[in-house]
Design an enzyme around this catalytic site. Structure first.
Site, PDB file in Angstrom:
ATOM      1  N   ARG A 137       6.852   5.212   3.061  1.00  0.00           N
ATOM      2  CA  ARG A 137       6.417   4.515   1.854  1.00  0.00           C
ATOM      3  C   ARG A 137       6.955   5.206   0.614  1.00  0.00           C
ATOM      4  O   ARG A 137       7.342   4.561  -0.356  1.00  0.00           O
ATOM      5  CB  ARG A 137       4.887   4.462   1.812  1.00  0.00           C
ATOM      6  CG  ARG A 137       4.317   3.782   0.573  1.00  0.00           C
ATOM      7  CD  ARG A 137       4.701   2.331   0.529  1.00  0.00           C
ATOM      8  NE  ARG A 137       4.034   1.606  -0.562  1.00  0.00           N
ATOM      9  CZ  ARG A 137       4.292   0.354  -0.873  1.00  0.00           C
ATOM     10  NH1 ARG A 137       5.193  -0.326  -0.187  1.00  0.00           N
ATOM     11  NH2 ARG A 137       3.658  -0.230  -1.867  1.00  0.00           N
TER      12      ARG A 137
ATOM     13  N   PRO B  59       2.437  -7.168   4.652  1.00  0.00           N
ATOM     14  CA  PRO B  59       3.192  -7.703   5.787  1.00  0.00           C
ATOM     15  C   PRO B  59       4.057  -8.904   5.424  1.00  0.00           C
ATOM     16  O   PRO B  59       4.874  -9.353   6.233  1.00  0.00           O
ATOM     17  CB  PRO B  59       2.093  -8.123   6.770  1.00  0.00           C
ATOM     18  CG  PRO B  59       0.936  -8.469   5.901  1.00  0.00           C
ATOM     19  CD  PRO B  59       1.008  -7.533   4.718  1.00  0.00           C
ATOM     20  N   LEU B  60       3.896  -9.451   4.215  1.00  0.00           N
ATOM     21  CA  LEU B  60       4.717 -10.586   3.818  1.00  0.00           C
ATOM     22  C   LEU B  60       6.176 -10.202   3.616  1.00  0.00           C
ATOM     23  O   LEU B  60       7.065 -11.042   3.783  1.00  0.00           O
ATOM     24  CB  LEU B  60       4.175 -11.210   2.524  1.00  0.00           C
ATOM     25  CG  LEU B  60       2.798 -11.872   2.606  1.00  0.00           C
ATOM     26  CD1 LEU B  60       2.361 -12.353   1.233  1.00  0.00           C
ATOM     27  CD2 LEU B  60       2.816 -13.030   3.598  1.00  0.00           C
ATOM     28  N   GLU B  61       6.441  -8.946   3.241  1.00  0.00           N
ATOM     29  CA  GLU B  61       7.826  -8.540   2.971  1.00  0.00           C
ATOM     30  C   GLU B  61       8.727  -8.732   4.192  1.00  0.00           C
ATOM     31  O   GLU B  61       9.761  -9.412   4.100  1.00  0.00           O
ATOM     32  CB  GLU B  61       7.862  -7.088   2.478  1.00  0.00           C
ATOM     33  CG  GLU B  61       7.324  -6.907   1.080  1.00  0.00           C
ATOM     34  CD  GLU B  61       7.465  -5.485   0.569  1.00  0.00           C
ATOM     35  OE1 GLU B  61       7.977  -5.300  -0.538  1.00  0.00           O
ATOM     36  OE2 GLU B  61       7.051  -4.551   1.296  1.00  0.00           O
TER      37      GLU B  61
ATOM     38  N   GLU C  86       2.059  -3.720  -6.456  1.00  0.00           N
ATOM     39  CA  GLU C  86       1.533  -4.479  -7.584  1.00  0.00           C
ATOM     40  C   GLU C  86       2.649  -4.928  -8.526  1.00  0.00           C
ATOM     41  O   GLU C  86       2.641  -6.070  -9.013  1.00  0.00           O
ATOM     42  CB  GLU C  86       0.507  -3.641  -8.351  1.00  0.00           C
ATOM     43  CG  GLU C  86      -0.742  -3.299  -7.572  1.00  0.00           C
ATOM     44  CD  GLU C  86      -0.580  -2.051  -6.704  1.00  0.00           C
ATOM     45  OE1 GLU C  86      -1.581  -1.605  -6.119  1.00  0.00           O
ATOM     46  OE2 GLU C  86       0.551  -1.527  -6.612  1.00  0.00           O
TER      47      GLU C  86
ATOM     48  N   MET D  77      14.999   4.600  -1.723  1.00  0.00           N
ATOM     49  CA  MET D  77      14.176   3.681  -2.514  1.00  0.00           C
ATOM     50  C   MET D  77      14.875   2.331  -2.651  1.00  0.00           C
ATOM     51  O   MET D  77      16.101   2.247  -2.726  1.00  0.00           O
ATOM     52  CB  MET D  77      13.922   4.275  -3.905  1.00  0.00           C
ATOM     53  CG  MET D  77      13.030   5.494  -3.890  1.00  0.00           C
ATOM     54  SD  MET D  77      12.464   5.962  -5.550  1.00  0.00           S
ATOM     55  CE  MET D  77      14.005   6.376  -6.361  1.00  0.00           C
ATOM     56  N   GLY D  78      14.072   1.274  -2.678  1.00  0.00           N
ATOM     57  CA  GLY D  78      14.596  -0.049  -2.947  1.00  0.00           C
ATOM     58  C   GLY D  78      15.393  -0.666  -1.829  1.00  0.00           C
ATOM     59  O   GLY D  78      16.191  -1.584  -2.079  1.00  0.00           O
ATOM     60  N   GLU D  79      15.211  -0.201  -0.583  1.00  0.00           N
ATOM     61  CA  GLU D  79      16.009  -0.718   0.519  1.00  0.00           C
ATOM     62  C   GLU D  79      15.163  -1.334   1.633  1.00  0.00           C
ATOM     63  O   GLU D  79      15.590  -1.403   2.777  1.00  0.00           O
ATOM     64  CB  GLU D  79      16.911   0.370   1.083  1.00  0.00           C
ATOM     65  CG  GLU D  79      18.027   0.782   0.127  1.00  0.00           C
ATOM     66  CD  GLU D  79      19.108   1.607   0.789  1.00  0.00           C
ATOM     67  OE1 GLU D  79      20.279   1.445   0.406  1.00  0.00           O
ATOM     68  OE2 GLU D  79      18.781   2.416   1.686  1.00  0.00           O
TER      69      GLU D  79
END
Length: 440
Positions: free
Chosen positions: A269, A337-339, A62, A309-311
């Site tokens: 996740r 799935p867009l990422e 989000e 995180m963040g990778e």
């Protein structure tokens, strides 16, 4: 609204239980010890002068969808301060890295009246923008009671939630949705559900997740890891949840007989689950190198566990085939799935994509992703794509085109919000000039 009144009364009487739960979460690393007071409504910093827009998203997905909006609002309405709240440690770390100047992050308070009032007393928002389905009763009703205009962004209502609201709490749903000046739904199906539950007006201008920029990655680290992987065929299980690391290990073992020297990448996740995921995979019998421990990938490595995180951008740039977690076993619901599609990866997911129902269905129809029915189907699909370059590249190309196909959603959202934003802080430049600069 007797049900909402009952809810608030029970929550307000449960202060000891709430604090005990928060302390337990803190001990498990699920709360930030240094910013613990924010969960009780205690501000972590002074309120800046001037108008303030409060945006709230539950967690990583989000908050990522809100970032393009925050950036455009800062560019077009520089008098505004953006206050972004989330509820998880992971999302807080992500926002610390990616929020633009003029935007601040705080943890959302627990939904008790004293905490929410303390938060509102300090921050005094001029507008609240809530993302997706974050309809916390005390937060909504206390904010509305102060006359703060509110809008729902990227509104989502799953089949199950809609049935439960209509059957057991239709009045409560209307009480929560009616204070919103505007509800912008992710899809027409979500719009119809929100209307049926009492939101008015409701519009569907597109899904903000399409406006997100490609996940970033350090080019030097991408190059270093590609060299370390030595050209081995690899695939990524992205955003895995409990039970999926073991499933991925079994899939790896089946793939090893069909794809020589295959390497499996796994990104949980929640990075804090890394050690548990490693234990589950090693119990299956695979050899794991764990990124959080600084372990290097060697010729003997079966699985590279990227519990950091963040990778996401780094992992998805290394693997040409990506399977989305939370879509095959367990509670289900899927992940975005867009990422990986935005980065040109060939995307696979299971049948349980309820959280991304509209996006996943449209991706399948456009040939931008494939669905796998079960564990054996995942083995077959990954094996095919790793050994058939033409099929892999075709799927990745269609996925990238689909992910980039609705960049107009952000201007449409901004246009819809303009009547709420203009009284607070007028635009500093016309939309055409801002759009031109953004595309330069």
């Amino acid at each position: 609204m007797p049900l909402l009144t009952l809810y608030r009364g029970l929550i307000d009487m449960s202060a000891p239980a709430v604090r005990a739960t928060l302390w337990y979460r803190r001990m498990r690393g699920k709360e930030d010890a240094e910013r613990f007071g924010e969960r009780l409504g205690e501000a972590g910093r002074p309120r800046p002068e001037g108008p303030l827009v409060w945006l709230h998203g539950a967690s990583v997905g989000e908050s990522l969808s809100l970032l393009p909006l925050i950036e455009r609002l800062r560019a077009e309405r520089p008098a505004l301060t953006m206050l972004c709240t989330t509820g998880t440690v992971t999302s807080a770390a992500l926002m610390a890295e990616r929020l633009p100047p003029g935007a601040v992050h705080q943890f959302i308070p627990v939904d008790r009246t004293p905490y929410i009032r303390r938060f509102l007393d300090h921050w005094r928002p001029d507008l609240l923008l809530l993302a997706e389905s974050e309809l916390w009763p005390t937060l909504v009703l206390e904010t509305a009671a102060r006359g703060v205009p509110m809008a729902l962004l990227n509104g989502r209502m799953s089949d199950g939630s809609f049935r439960r609201w209509r059957r057991y709490a239709a009045g409560a749903a209307r009480g929560l949705l009616s204070p919103f000046r505007l509800a912008l739904a992710q899809s027409e199906a979500d719009a119809e559900r929100l209307r049926a539950l009492g939101a008015d007006p409701v519009a569907c201008v597109g899904n903000l997740k399409f406006a997100a920029a490609p996940a970033p990655a350090d080019p030097a680290e991408v190059a270093r890891l590609r060299e370390a992987l030595g050209g081995r065929p690899c695939w990524l299980a992205l955003s895995t949840h409990d039970g999926e690391e073991a499933l991925t290990a079994r899939v790896h073992q089946a793939l090893a007989a069909r794809v020589p020297d295959v390497l499996t990448l796994v990104m949980p996740r929640h990075a804090a689950r890394g050690d548990a995921g490693r234990a589950a995979m090693e119990e299956i019998g695979v050899r794991v190198a764990q990124r959080s421990r600084g372990e290097a990938v060697t010729a003997d490595t079966d699985v590279y566990l990227m519990d950091t995180m963040g990778e996401v951008g780094l992992a998805a740039r290394l693997a040409p085939v990506v399977f989305m977690g939370k879509s095959l076993i367990g509670e289900g619901g899927g992940q975005n799935p867009l990422e990986p599609a935005r980065l040109g990866a060939a995307v696979l997911f299971g049948p349980r994509m309820e959280n991304f129902r509209d996006i996943s269905a449209r991706m399948l129809a456009a040939g931008a992703a494939r669905t796998v029915p079960d564990e054996a189907g995942l083995v077959d699909a990954v094996a095919e794509l790793l050994t058939d370059a033409a099929a892999r590249e075709d799927l990745g190309r269609h996925g990238a085109a689909f992910a980039d196909g609705e960049q107009g959603v952000l201007p449409r959202v901004l246009d819809a919000l303009a009547p709420l934003l203009d009284p607070i802080a007028p635009q500093a430049a016309c939309p055409e000039e801002t759009t031109s600069r953004a595309g330069a």
